[in-house]
Design a protein around this motif. Structure first.
Motif, PDB file in Angstrom:
ATOM      1  N   ASN A 149     -10.307  75.918  72.724  1.00 40.46           N
ATOM      2  CA  ASN A 149      -9.337  75.478  73.728  1.00 40.46           C
ATOM      3  C   ASN A 149      -9.660  76.063  75.102  1.00 40.46           C
ATOM      4  O   ASN A 149      -9.503  75.395  76.132  1.00 40.46           O
ATOM      5  N   TYR A 183     -10.129  73.214  77.681  1.00 38.23           N
ATOM      6  CA  TYR A 183      -8.904  73.021  78.472  1.00 38.23           C
ATOM      7  C   TYR A 183      -8.555  74.280  79.255  1.00 38.23           C
ATOM      8  O   TYR A 183      -7.378  74.600  79.453  1.00 38.23           O
ATOM      9  N   ASN A 194      -8.169  75.469  82.224  1.00 37.32           N
ATOM     10  CA  ASN A 194      -7.206  75.554  83.327  1.00 37.32           C
ATOM     11  C   ASN A 194      -5.834  74.982  82.985  1.00 37.32           C
ATOM     12  O   ASN A 194      -4.915  75.054  83.795  1.00 37.32           O
ATOM     13  N   ASP A 195      -5.712  74.398  81.800  1.00 36.51           N
ATOM     14  CA  ASP A 195      -4.415  73.849  81.379  1.00 36.51           C
ATOM     15  C   ASP A 195      -3.499  74.970  80.903  1.00 36.51           C
ATOM     16  O   ASP A 195      -3.957  75.973  80.328  1.00 36.51           O
ATOM     17  N   VAL A 196      -2.193  74.790  81.116  1.00 33.21           N
ATOM     18  CA  VAL A 196      -1.227  75.797  80.689  1.00 33.21           C
ATOM     19  C   VAL A 196      -1.113  75.789  79.162  1.00 33.21           C
ATOM     20  O   VAL A 196      -0.916  74.740  78.543  1.00 33.21           O
ATOM     21  N   GLU A 229       3.597  81.844  83.142  1.00 31.00           N
ATOM     22  CA  GLU A 229       2.768  80.946  82.356  1.00 31.00           C
ATOM     23  C   GLU A 229       1.358  81.505  82.233  1.00 31.00           C
ATOM     24  O   GLU A 229       0.943  82.379  83.000  1.00 31.00           O
ATOM     25  N   THR A 266      -2.732  80.159  81.168  1.00 25.99           N
ATOM     26  CA  THR A 266      -3.648  79.073  80.816  1.00 25.99           C
ATOM     27  C   THR A 266      -4.409  79.445  79.538  1.00 25.99           C
ATOM     28  O   THR A 266      -4.412  80.602  79.101  1.00 25.99           O
ATOM     29  N   TRP A 267      -5.099  78.464  78.986  1.00 25.47           N
ATOM     30  CA  TRP A 267      -5.887  78.729  77.783  1.00 25.47           C
ATOM     31  C   TRP A 267      -7.005  79.741  78.074  1.00 25.47           C
ATOM     32  O   TRP A 267      -7.303  80.604  77.235  1.00 25.47           O
ATOM     33  N   ARG A 304      -2.183  66.641  72.556  1.00 23.85           N
ATOM     34  CA  ARG A 304      -2.245  67.502  73.737  1.00 23.85           C
ATOM     35  C   ARG A 304      -1.124  67.182  74.723  1.00 23.85           C
ATOM     36  O   ARG A 304      -0.802  68.000  75.579  1.00 23.85           O
ATOM     37  N   GLU A 305      -0.517  66.033  74.612  1.00 20.96           N
ATOM     38  CA  GLU A 305       0.565  65.650  75.519  1.00 20.96           C
ATOM     39  C   GLU A 305       1.916  66.236  75.093  1.00 20.96           C
ATOM     40  O   GLU A 305       2.881  66.181  75.843  1.00 20.96           O
ATOM     41  N   THR A 322       4.735  69.100  74.152  1.00 24.69           N
ATOM     42  CA  THR A 322       5.118  70.467  74.509  1.00 24.69           C
ATOM     43  C   THR A 322       6.101  70.954  73.460  1.00 24.69           C
ATOM     44  O   THR A 322       7.148  70.346  73.234  1.00 24.69           O
ATOM     45  N   ARG A 351       0.705  72.422  74.880  1.00 26.01           N
ATOM     46  CA  ARG A 351       1.454  73.481  75.565  1.00 26.01           C
ATOM     47  C   ARG A 351       2.641  73.933  74.719  1.00 26.01           C
ATOM     48  O   ARG A 351       3.202  73.151  73.945  1.00 26.01           O
TER      49      ARG A 351
END
Length: 546
Positions: free
Chosen positions: A10, A14, A16-18, A52, A54-55, A224-225, A227, A252
């Motif tokens: 991950n 991903y 930079n994704d939270v 928060e 990120t990965w 991935r969409e 939460t 997330r």
């Protein structure tokens, strides 16, 4: 495949994704700011209310923890305990322990100092990581846990008897230590709930954890969409294993510190949560608040919320009927499992089986089930017996307790101690815990069945049924009934309501009082038997002698 590989994947795909968000609603109350006002002013700021990760940051923190432990000669076979409230550091610390090859040992935040010491000794813990809320308890025992060589404090102003985690970790490499791990390596020790006495240490491997990932994602179809809103304590398998479905797909998750109905709905609304796992009391509180008018649904953005699921305890069908009336578009699932079977999912209803509400469901993904008699022979459908489960998520053993392990493990089957029956169409219905069955006048009473009936009364918020000693019948059923806020109910009214029950199932004693539950939502029946059983025994003896 060790579960740490998923985190590293991950972080690469991903980065930079939270990955994680932590919410502390009490901080907004201190500022006299509403959740909506905050979201308009500071939609993604890291502060004392909302933080928060990120990965990529998640993985780097885990690597620093792993490398810190390696400097203390922690390695494969070592045990590292975690005693923290839910927070953004919890999961990176957990994964850091795994990355260095050690075994993670999450501890219940409600444990007393002596219970903490007991668990540290039982699990042969080498390092304890703890937070601010536990300083007093750890100080009480720090000179009585000689095996624990290192105490790491997560927070500011480190106490003199510990070492500062943040400071030490900041000097460690954020690169993976690349310790080779296999599916069969020990990964974690979880403790049984302790509702029947001192908890047992439940040892799981990396294979178990990976199985939990696959089971959860298969059952609830996370992408991935999605939460995921995580409210229960992370030390327990239930919360973490449900999050594992999000981990598997890089989705997330939101860690909410608090269970007030308005906080839960605000978190869903402002963080766009799609999957929420609730305990029965929290779901009841949400519905009660809506029905009283304390919460107005039109003030929240809830259209994206697609799944509500419940586990950890029997779920009253009446509760789900109420829920679907208010949230008709929600998918619903219930999950059954034990810490010995890596938490939820050994049996699940399935979102396509809403017409079977009341059942715990069918064998989960990658699981087998059977219902057996006292000799472990399968019983016919419709007959009550003990539920047994088999799959890659079954524990390795009770750590350092061969006798207890032999009592529940046989040829890969885990005998759960839960009484159940299977319907003609193959759905499993939980009847009760084997140890909670009440034998009155030779008849078996299953408290869950009586509790489900009593919860249908509109004034009843929660109920627990226990057995109390009786000189003629052996035991009688007693109901501890918690009334909804603003409602009234008398013993005579409830007794009249119970006329629809078979005579032998009607509670002989009724007490109006709060129903105590542990952090995972289970009714603390040993505590209730101790509270009400002693007084009842004295009264019974006085009656006999008088």
């Amino acid at each position: 495949m060790p579960i740490t590989d998923i985190l590293e994947k991950n972080a690469k795909l991903y980065g930079n994704d939270v990955a994680l968000v932590e919410l502390n609603p009490q901080e907004l109350e201190k500022r006299h700011v509403t959740w909506r006002e905050y979201s308009l002013i500071e939609p993604s700021r890291n502060d004392s209310f909302r933080t928060e990760l990120t990965w990529e940051e998640f993985d780097r923190k885990a690597n620093r923890m792993a490398n810190l432990l390696l400097t203390r000669h922690i390695h494969r076979g070592s045990k590292v305990a975690i005693l923290l409230m839910n927070c953004l550091e919890w999961l990176p610390i957990y994964f850091g322990i795994l990355k260095c090859g050690a075994t993670a040992v999450p501890l219940n935040f409600r444990y007393t100092a002596d219970e903490i010491r007991y668990c540290l000794d039982l699990a042969d813990v080498d390092v304890l990581v703890f937070g601010l809320e536990f300083v007093g308890r750890i100080e009480d025992i720090c000179d009585r846990i000689p095996r624990v060589k290192t105490l790491l404090y997560v927070g500011e102003e480190c106490p003199s008897f510990a070492e500062p985690y943040y400071n030490l970790a900041s000097y460690c490499s954020s690169k993976s230590p690349a310790i080779p791990l296999t599916d069969d390596d020990d990964a974690a020790i979880y403790f049984s709930s302790g509702t029947t006495g001192f908890p047992k240490a439940i040892l799981h491997t990396h294979r178990s954890l990976m199985h939990a990932c696959r089971v959860e994602q298969n059952h609830h179809r996370q992408t991935r969409e999605d939460t995921f809103l995580c409210i229960p304590p992370l030390y327990h398998t239930g919360a973490k294993m449900h999050w594992f479905g999000s981990l598997l797909v890089g989705g997330r998750a939101v860690l909410l510190r608090g269970t007030r109905p308005e906080w839960i709905l605000s978190a869903v609304s402002e963080e766009h949560c799609t999957v929420v796992w609730l305990l029965v009391p929290w779901a009841q509180d949400i519905l009660d608040a809506i029905e009283r008018g304390d919460i107005k649904l039109e003030e929240f953005h809830l259209d994206q919320w697609r799944l509500m699921h419940i586990g950890a305890q029997p779920v009253p069908p009446s509760l789900i009927k109420r829920w679907k009336t208010i949230f008709p578009h929600h998918d619903y699932d219930t999950n059954y499992g034990l810490s010995e079977s890596i938490g939820p999912g050994a049996v699940h209803l399935g979102i396509e089986n809403i017409d079977h509400v009341g059942a715990i469901g069918v064998a989960g993904y990658g699981w087998q089930t059977k219902i057996v008699d006292e000799n472990h022979r399968p019983v016919p459908r419709g007959t009550v017996g003990e539920l047994a489960v088999k799959g890659d998520g079954v524990m390795k053993c009770y750590y350092k307790d061969e006798k207890a392990t032999r009592e529940v493990l046989e040829d890969g089957w885990l005998f759960t101690g839960d009484m159940a029956q299977e319907s003609e169409d193959g759905f499993i219905y939980l009847v009760d815990r084997k140890k909670d069955v009440i034998i009155t006048g030779g008849e078996n009473l299953y408290p869950v069945q009586i509790e489900d009936f009593l919860r249908r009364h509109p004034a009843v918020k929660d109920v627990a049924v226990i057995g109390l000693p009786d000189p003629r019948l052996g035991e009688i059923a007693a109901a501890i009934v918690e009334i909804k806020e603003g409602a009234t109910l008398t013993e005579e009214e409830l007794a009249s309501f119970c006329l629809d029950l078979p005579r032998y199932q009607r509670p002989r004693k009724i007490f109006f009082a709060p129903v105590p539950r542990n952090p995972t939502g289970k009714i603390e029946k040993p505590r209730l038997r101790k509270m009400y059983g002693a007084d009842h025994l004295v009264a019974m003896q006085n009656e006999i002698s008088g």
